[in-house]
Design a protein around this motif. Structure first.
Motif, PDB file in Angstrom:
ATOM      1  N   VAL A  26       0.838  -1.210   0.000  1.00 51.30           N
ATOM      2  CA  VAL A  26       0.000   0.000   0.000  1.00 51.30           C
ATOM      3  C   VAL A  26       0.872   1.259   0.000  1.00 51.30           C
ATOM      4  CG1 VAL A  26      -2.012  -1.062   1.093  1.00 51.30           C
ATOM      5  CG2 VAL A  26      -0.210  -0.072   2.538  1.00 51.30           C
ATOM      6  N   ASP A  27       0.260   2.381  -0.349  1.00 46.81           N
ATOM      7  CA  ASP A  27       1.006   3.647  -0.406  1.00 46.81           C
ATOM      8  C   ASP A  27       1.400   4.136   0.982  1.00 46.81           C
ATOM      9  OD1 ASP A  27       0.965   4.521  -3.364  1.00 46.81           O
ATOM     10  OD2 ASP A  27      -1.073   3.846  -2.993  1.00 46.81           O
ATOM     11  N   PHE A  28       0.525   3.927   1.955  1.00 51.65           N
ATOM     12  CA  PHE A  28       0.899   4.157   3.357  1.00 51.65           C
ATOM     13  C   PHE A  28      -0.087   3.450   4.273  1.00 51.65           C
ATOM     14  CE2 PHE A  28      -1.607   8.037   2.396  1.00 51.65           C
ATOM     15  CZ  PHE A  28      -2.542   8.024   3.429  1.00 51.65           C
ATOM     16  N   ILE A  29       0.277   3.388   5.561  1.00 50.27           N
ATOM     17  CA  ILE A  29      -0.523   2.674   6.556  1.00 50.27           C
ATOM     18  C   ILE A  29      -1.035   3.660   7.604  1.00 50.27           C
ATOM     19  CG2 ILE A  29      -0.479   0.875   8.339  1.00 50.27           C
ATOM     20  CD1 ILE A  29       1.994  -0.291   6.763  1.00 50.27           C
ATOM     21  N   LEU A  30      -2.313   3.608   7.864  1.00 49.57           N
ATOM     22  CA  LEU A  30      -2.903   4.384   8.964  1.00 49.57           C
ATOM     23  C   LEU A  30      -2.856   3.528  10.222  1.00 49.57           C
ATOM     24  CD1 LEU A  30      -6.096   5.782   7.180  1.00 49.57           C
ATOM     25  CD2 LEU A  30      -4.049   7.080   7.779  1.00 49.57           C
ATOM     26  N   ALA A  31      -2.240   4.060  11.283  1.00 44.99           N
ATOM     27  CA  ALA A  31      -2.053   3.282  12.509  1.00 44.99           C
ATOM     28  C   ALA A  31      -2.605   4.031  13.715  1.00 44.99           C
ATOM     29  CB  ALA A  31      -0.572   2.986  12.723  1.00 44.99           C
ATOM     30  N   GLU A  32      -3.251   3.278  14.591  1.00 44.11           N
ATOM     31  CA  GLU A  32      -3.803   3.869  15.819  1.00 44.11           C
ATOM     32  C   GLU A  32      -2.682   4.381  16.724  1.00 44.11           C
ATOM     33  OE1 GLU A  32      -6.893   2.627  19.429  1.00 44.11           O
ATOM     34  OE2 GLU A  32      -6.104   1.091  18.092  1.00 44.11           O
ATOM     35  N   ASN A  33      -1.606   3.607  16.808  1.00 42.48           N
ATOM     36  CA  ASN A  33      -0.457   3.983  17.639  1.00 42.48           C
ATOM     37  C   ASN A  33       0.820   3.646  16.862  1.00 42.48           C
ATOM     38  OD1 ASN A  33       1.748   3.786  19.588  1.00 42.48           O
ATOM     39  ND2 ASN A  33       0.185   4.013  21.171  1.00 42.48           N
ATOM     40  N   ILE A  34       1.470   4.660  16.337  1.00 47.01           N
ATOM     41  CA  ILE A  34       2.641   4.461  15.471  1.00 47.01           C
ATOM     42  C   ILE A  34       3.761   3.715  16.188  1.00 47.01           C
ATOM     43  CG2 ILE A  34       4.520   5.680  14.292  1.00 47.01           C
ATOM     44  CD1 ILE A  34       2.471   7.711  13.329  1.00 47.01           C
ATOM     45  N   LYS A  35       3.999   4.053  17.437  1.00 46.82           N
ATOM     46  CA  LYS A  35       5.082   3.422  18.197  1.00 46.82           C
ATOM     47  C   LYS A  35       4.852   1.915  18.322  1.00 46.82           C
ATOM     48  CE  LYS A  35       7.600   3.767  22.574  1.00 46.82           C
ATOM     49  NZ  LYS A  35       7.655   4.435  23.915  1.00 46.82           N
ATOM     50  N   HIS A  54      -6.476   8.030  14.733  1.00 43.26           N
ATOM     51  CA  HIS A  54      -7.115   7.602  15.983  1.00 43.26           C
ATOM     52  C   HIS A  54      -8.359   8.443  16.235  1.00 43.26           C
ATOM     53  CE1 HIS A  54      -5.028  11.149  17.480  1.00 43.26           C
ATOM     54  NE2 HIS A  54      -3.873  10.604  17.089  1.00 43.26           N
ATOM     55  N   SER A  55      -9.047   8.167  17.318  1.00 42.92           N
ATOM     56  CA  SER A  55     -10.340   8.809  17.588  1.00 42.92           C
ATOM     57  C   SER A  55     -10.232  10.316  17.798  1.00 42.92           C
ATOM     58  CB  SER A  55     -11.004   8.166  18.809  1.00 42.92           C
ATOM     59  OG  SER A  55     -10.152   8.224  19.936  1.00 42.92           O
ATOM     60  N   TYR A  56      -9.017  10.810  18.095  1.00 34.83           N
ATOM     61  CA  TYR A  56      -8.854  12.250  18.352  1.00 34.83           C
ATOM     62  C   TYR A  56      -8.581  13.062  17.088  1.00 34.83           C
ATOM     63  CZ  TYR A  56      -8.476  10.604  23.160  1.00 34.83           C
ATOM     64  OH  TYR A  56      -8.730   9.999  24.361  1.00 34.83           O
ATOM     65  N   ASN A  57      -8.167  12.381  16.021  1.00 32.74           N
ATOM     66  CA  ASN A  57      -7.843  13.158  14.808  1.00 32.74           C
ATOM     67  C   ASN A  57      -8.630  12.722  13.566  1.00 32.74           C
ATOM     68  OD1 ASN A  57      -6.632  10.769  13.950  1.00 32.74           O
ATOM     69  ND2 ASN A  57      -4.667  11.692  13.469  1.00 32.74           N
ATOM     70  N   GLU A  58      -9.459  11.681  13.678  1.00 32.15           N
ATOM     71  CA  GLU A  58     -10.094  11.133  12.469  1.00 32.15           C
ATOM     72  C   GLU A  58     -10.995  12.140  11.761  1.00 32.15           C
ATOM     73  OE1 GLU A  58     -12.534   7.708  13.210  1.00 32.15           O
ATOM     74  OE2 GLU A  58     -13.353   8.496  15.076  1.00 32.15           O
ATOM     75  N   TYR A  59     -11.704  12.974  12.510  1.00 27.22           N
ATOM     76  CA  TYR A  59     -12.573  13.970  11.856  1.00 27.22           C
ATOM     77  C   TYR A  59     -11.759  15.033  11.113  1.00 27.22           C
ATOM     78  CZ  TYR A  59     -16.869  12.211  13.991  1.00 27.22           C
ATOM     79  OH  TYR A  59     -17.945  11.430  14.332  1.00 27.22           O
ATOM     80  N   LYS A  60     -10.563  15.327  11.621  1.00 30.54           N
ATOM     81  CA  LYS A  60      -9.724  16.367  11.018  1.00 30.54           C
ATOM     82  C   LYS A  60      -9.090  15.913   9.703  1.00 30.54           C
ATOM     83  CE  LYS A  60      -8.459  18.360  15.513  1.00 30.54           C
ATOM     84  NZ  LYS A  60      -7.342  18.597  16.457  1.00 30.54           N
ATOM     85  N   ILE A  61      -8.769  14.632   9.609  1.00 23.10           N
ATOM     86  CA  ILE A  61      -7.980  14.170   8.452  1.00 23.10           C
ATOM     87  C   ILE A  61      -8.771  13.323   7.463  1.00 23.10           C
ATOM     88  CG2 ILE A  61      -5.861  14.237   9.828  1.00 23.10           C
ATOM     89  CD1 ILE A  61      -5.951  11.163   9.931  1.00 23.10           C
TER      90      ILE A  61
END
Length: 221
Positions: A26-35, A54-61
């Protein structure tokens, strides 16, 4: 294409060949916790871009993600562990993809409640998955309703609230003699399943400090 990719809930070997291939391509991976996700990617030598979702940024992005997908790119969504969207962020993204006629493919894979359900030995032709209970408001009413249910019930709970939840279950069960199965650390070194009546389970965890995430299975009729 948006790929929903399950990741191991404990043992890093609990991932499919297909999941590894998708995470590489894939072109990139969306991860809940990158670490946390980097540990898995490093283990399988997957050199791909991780972006926070994650739940804190999903509406923004979310609109940016949809725009990227509309251009013909591929994205994978992963959570900390298990199958994304089950008690994890991702529902909104899938909803937007369907609305915008973007293909979604969910790979089969690891999730905590199925091994716990099977390990219980309870009747499982019919069951109800609840996931995590509300932390405060509505918890009592939710559990009161659950304890009246005739089907087998599946709950998730943290070690910090497990005893409080067990005491509430005892309160709302009353004189009903239903068995409870508690499964923790699934697929890990210290995996453990405890089965008994509610008093047995409470007594066990009064003597032993609860550790790990729990799956509670409440026996149906």
């Amino acid at each position: 294409m948006l790929y929903i990719v399950p990741t191991p809930i404990g043992n890093l070997e609990d991932i499919t060949f297909r999941a590894i291939r998708i995470l590489k391509k894939v072109d990139f991976i969306l991860a809940e916790n990158i670490k946390n996700s980097k540990k898995l990617l490093n283990y399988y030598k997957i050199k791909n871009i991780l972006k926070s979702y994650h739940s804190y940024n999903e509406y923004k992005i979310i609109l940016n993600i949809i725009t990227f997908l509309k251009k013909g790119n591929d994205i994978a969504l992963i959570s900390d562990a298990g199958t994304p969207i089950i008690s994890d962020p991702g529902f909104l993204l899938v909803k937007y993809c369907i609305k915008n006629k973007i293909k979604v493919s969910c790979l089969p894979g690891a999730t905590a409640f199925l091994p716990a359900l099977i390990n219980s030995g309870f009747y499982i032709n019919e069951f109800t998955f609840i996931g995590f209970l509300p932390h405060k408001q509505g918890k009592n009413n939710k559990l009161k309703t659950i304890c009246k249910e005739s089907r087998t019930i599946i709950l998730y709970e943290s070690p910090y609230r497990i005893l409080e939840t067990l005491f509430l279950i005892k309160k709302f069960l009353g004189k009903k003699q239903k068995k409870i199965s508690l499964c923790r650390e699934i697929s890990k070194k210290f995996e453990e399943t405890i089965i008994g009546n509610i008093n047995d389970i409470i007594y066990f965890f009064k003597k032993k400090t609860p550790k790990g995430e729990f799956v509670i299975i409440l026996q149906g009729n």
